[in-house]
Design an enzyme around this catalytic site. Structure first.
Site, PDB file in Angstrom:
ATOM      1  N   SER A 265      45.946  48.502  39.173  1.00 47.58           N
ATOM      2  CA  SER A 265      45.423  48.710  40.514  1.00 47.58           C
ATOM      3  C   SER A 265      43.990  49.237  40.414  1.00 47.58           C
ATOM      4  O   SER A 265      43.138  48.575  39.833  1.00 47.58           O
ATOM      5  CB  SER A 265      46.340  49.652  41.297  1.00 47.58           C
TER       6      SER A 265
ATOM      7  N   ASP B 223      51.249  40.678  46.732  1.00 49.18           N
ATOM      8  CA  ASP B 223      50.655  42.004  46.633  1.00 49.18           C
ATOM      9  C   ASP B 223      49.881  42.329  47.906  1.00 49.18           C
ATOM     10  O   ASP B 223      49.024  41.558  48.334  1.00 49.18           O
ATOM     11  CB  ASP B 223      49.717  42.064  45.422  1.00 49.18           C
TER      12      ASP B 223
ATOM     13  N   HIS C 103      52.854  44.417  44.614  1.00 52.61           N
ATOM     14  CA  HIS C 103      52.039  45.326  43.812  1.00 52.61           C
ATOM     15  C   HIS C 103      52.814  45.970  42.664  1.00 52.61           C
ATOM     16  O   HIS C 103      52.260  46.190  41.584  1.00 52.61           O
ATOM     17  CB  HIS C 103      51.468  46.420  44.719  1.00 52.61           C
TER      18      HIS C 103
END
Length: 725
Positions: free
Chosen positions: A577, A662, A697
């Site tokens: 991330s 995501d 995610h």
């Protein structure tokens, strides 16, 4: 409720309507099956993404994005490209699949497949989750309290929610909110079946087992009223994914909006105070917050602000016997705690309880009938401090290990006299502990079992301190198997994050044993951008100081090489991330320092994302990264954006992983990054993109699927070290 502050990166997809071209290596009629066939040939030719002529003028300069077309998720050519990359990755990594299978079997073999969480008392029941062998998801259960209110394992079990049944037919499944009504007869919960983190409300009658008709999309938080018939629900916007509306839902009726947050940088959340007497509506941005209260026995009333929002002031509240306990950063960068009358919470009425400490940041506050518990972090380690209201004294709960993770583990009862904590370290499996708030006595309730046996004495862990280029001391922790040669020849995996004030924690991981047993050294750096060393640590790694984050990481890597923990040809780095942005930035700056990189769901297309205000939550993140509409911020962000700084030079081997659904970092950021990097890099090192086509995610949602994904990533890294068994 535990008051805590966490800044989280949250993005979702708002697809640009742009022309998309087919892959330049494929004919217009090529299907996904053709792509797979092409990529699995013996030569395994890497896909080549087509280039388009998308342009935009920014601050007087024309910017070209050759791979903008990949942002159109609905275009079949985009899916074809992702499938082609997946097929190429599968072909290239086919030789390591036996190792991935072996690692999967190792990790799965250490896991207690049939397990039970430590039961938690709420009202007349003990609540827990359990898992069954072969099933991907937990089962939520409860049992009535036994004699004297203790847990009775022989009492009849009531299954509240079997996630395995709910997940049937879905590639992805997740439960977020889970709240039982005050009378213990209804359950409100939310589910996501795509990985996009948009959760739908469900209400279940626990007497009949049937679902009520009440539902609502995109619910981000919820709380029950005292009447057992009303829910307060925070909802996110369908496009921006910003939680901006609060609704009152009387069961059987239609939701009624009671609050709208108009400021784009703010998002809301709803909860209840620990004593369940008040709803708390918190609205906040990166640097400012405001809290509103409403008695839970008056759900039809109006929320009232505790303290009006003031730029730079962050605060949260708890309630006990007509007093508010306020966690505030007013005149206290690392926060302090004050008390004030519920009827007069203004600063002039504040009474100090916990003063500001420049060396310790307050992370959370829990208030009970007889006690107050403060979780603090000092020198990258957590501790709990307990205040006894009756005796007006403090007790500190901390641990002696050089590095560890101690955290609050959930104590829902306001009348509780035991504070539940979780303790773990890089060599100690997660352990659930009850701390008697009266005298600090600790009782170990459970330690995670490692099937097949686990001997922590085989490993050693220690704290290291790295002097960064500007003289700042950066903490780092390291764990390895005793006997590993420390002459620079050892393989080493270095992980970090460094954003949003989120700290790097010294936790335990079952999967890591497979690395340690193969003589891999594992390290984590507490680089600036988190709050590992206080709020100033975050401020020194954000906005116009963001490059400190990258420099700290590089300096940590240089230190590990200099001190002969490893060498550049044995050093692999990993981040996800915003930590994926870190990976992209440091390989642009010092590609020769790293042998290989695993970048997970990486935020690498910084400028195109932050310049597009139509994308979810972009404007809210101006306070973390900067507003690119301002020239100085634009230039600074552009100078480190990984996608924009790819150059014609050699890069390390790279594995980039993402999820099609995501909502935090859209799939197209890593996809565009890989396409551009493949066109620019001058080396022959592997560059792989792997997209989970049915997740978001966090990757796969089922526990076995998640182990399999991680096993592949680990096998790829092991192969890069030349470890093939």
């Amino acid at each position: 409720m535990s008051i805590a502050y966490h800044a989280l990166r949250r993005r979702s997809a708002c697809l640009s309507i742009l022309p998309a071209l087919l892959l330049s290596t494929l004919s217009p009629s090529a299907t996904a099956a053709d792509v797979a066939t092409t990529a699995t040939t013996a030569t395994a030719t890497a896909p080549v993404a087509a280039k388009t002529a998308w342009q935009e003028t920014r601050h007087g300069t024309v910017v070209t994005d050759d791979y903008r077309w990949l942002q159109k998720k609905t275009d079949p050519a985009v899916i074809d490209y992702l499938n082609a990359e997946n097929a190429y990755t599968a072909a290239v990594t086919k030789p390591i699949q036996p190792l991935a299978d072996k690692v999967y079997a190792e990790v799965k073999g250490r896991m207690q497949e049939v397990d039970l969480s430590v039961p938690v008392r709420m009202g007349h029941f003990y609540y827990y989750t359990r898992t069954e062998a072969g099933k991907q998801y937990p089962i939520h259960c409860r049992r009535p309290t036994g004699a004297a209110g203790v847990y009775d394992a022989q009492a009849v079990e009531e299954v509240l929610l079997d996630q395995n049944q709910l997940a049937d037919g879905h590639k992805f499944f997740s439960v977020r909110a889970f709240a039982v009504s005050p009378n213990e007869q209804l359950l409100a919960y939310t589910t996501d079946t795509t990985g996009f983190r948009q959760y739908e409300l469900h209400v279940k009658d626990l007497k009949t087992g049937k679902l009520l008709l009440d539902t609502m999309p995109r619910v981000t938080s919820l709380a029950w009223a005292a009447d057992n018939a009303t829910l307060m629900l925070a909802q996110e916007d369908a496009t921006t994914k910003r939680s901006d509306r609060l609704f009152r839902l009387a069961l059987g009726g239609a939701p009624q909006q009671v609050y709208y947050e108009s400021v784009e940088q703010f998002s809301i959340g709803v909860d209840r105070t620990q004593d369940k007497k008040f709803f708390t509506l918190r609205t906040g941005s990166t640097d400012t917050s405001e809290v509103f209260l409403l008695p839970t026995d008056q759900p039809g009333g109006v929320f009232k602000s505790v303290l009006p929002r003031e730029k730079g002031h962050r605060y949260g509240i708890e309630h006990r016997d007509g007093q508010l306990y306020i966690l505030t950063n007013k005149d206290a960068k690392n926060f302090r705690i004050v008390s004030a009358p519920l009827a007069a919470p203004q600063p002039k009425n504040w009474k100090p309880l916990v003063p500001h400490d420049k060396d310790a940041v307050i992370k959370s506050l829990d208030v009970f009938q007889g006690y107050l518990v403060v979780m603090e972090k000092t020198r990258a380690l957590n501790r709990a401090r307990i205040y006894d209201f009756a005796h007006k004294n403090w007790k500190t709960v901390q641990f002696d290990d050089p590095v560890y993770l101690a955290s609050a583990a959930g104590t829902p009862e306001f009348s509780a006299t035991q504070f539940r904590m979780s303790y773990q370290s890089p060599v100690t499996p997660p352990t659930v502990i009850d701390v008697a708030m009266a005298d600090g006595k600790r009782t170990v309730l459970k330690q995670q079992e490692i099937v097949g046996g686990y001997d922590p004495s085989r490993y050693t862990t220690q704290r290291l301190w790295v002097k960064a280029r500007d003289g700042v001391q950066v903490p780092l922790w390291i764990v390895y198997k005793k006997g590993v040669k420390l002459d620079g020849s050892a393989p080493l995996l270095l992980y970090s994050y460094g954003s949003y004030g989120i700290s790097t924690e010294a936790g335990f991981a079952i999967s890591r044993i497979s690395l340690l047993e193969r003589d891999v050294i594992y390290a984590q750096a507490h680089i600036r951008g988190g709050t590992d060393m206080g709020e100033a640590w975050h401020e020194d790694g954000m906005l116009m100081k963001k490059k400190n984050t990258f420099n700290d990481f590089i300096d940590s890597a240089d230190y590990l090489v200099r001190e002969k923990w490893t060498s550049p040809n044995r050093l692999i780095i990993q981040g996800g991330s915003a930590g994926g942005l870190l990976m992209g930035a440091v390989v642009n700056l010092r590609p020769e320092l790293f042998h290989a990189v695993h970048a997970a769901v990486p935020f690498v297309d910084v400028m195109n994302t932050m310049m597009d205000a139509s994308l979810p939550l972009t404007t809210g993140e101006y306070l973390e990264w900067g507003d690119p509409n301002q020239k100085a911020a634009y230039d600074y962000m552009l100078s480190y954006s990984p996608y924009d700084n790819i150059a014609r030079k050699n890069y390390p081997s790279m594995l980039v992983t993402t999820g099609l659904n995501d909502s935090q970092v859209m799939y197209w950021e890593p996809a565009k990054y890989v396409a551009k990097l493949r066109a620019y890099k001058t080396d022959g090192n592997p560059l792989l993109l792997k997209t989970n086509m049915g997740a978001g995610h966090g990757g796969a949602s089922g526990r076995y699927d998640a182990i399999k994904e991680n096993a592949f990533n680990m096998a790829w890294m092991l192969s890069q070290w030349g470890i093939d068994s």
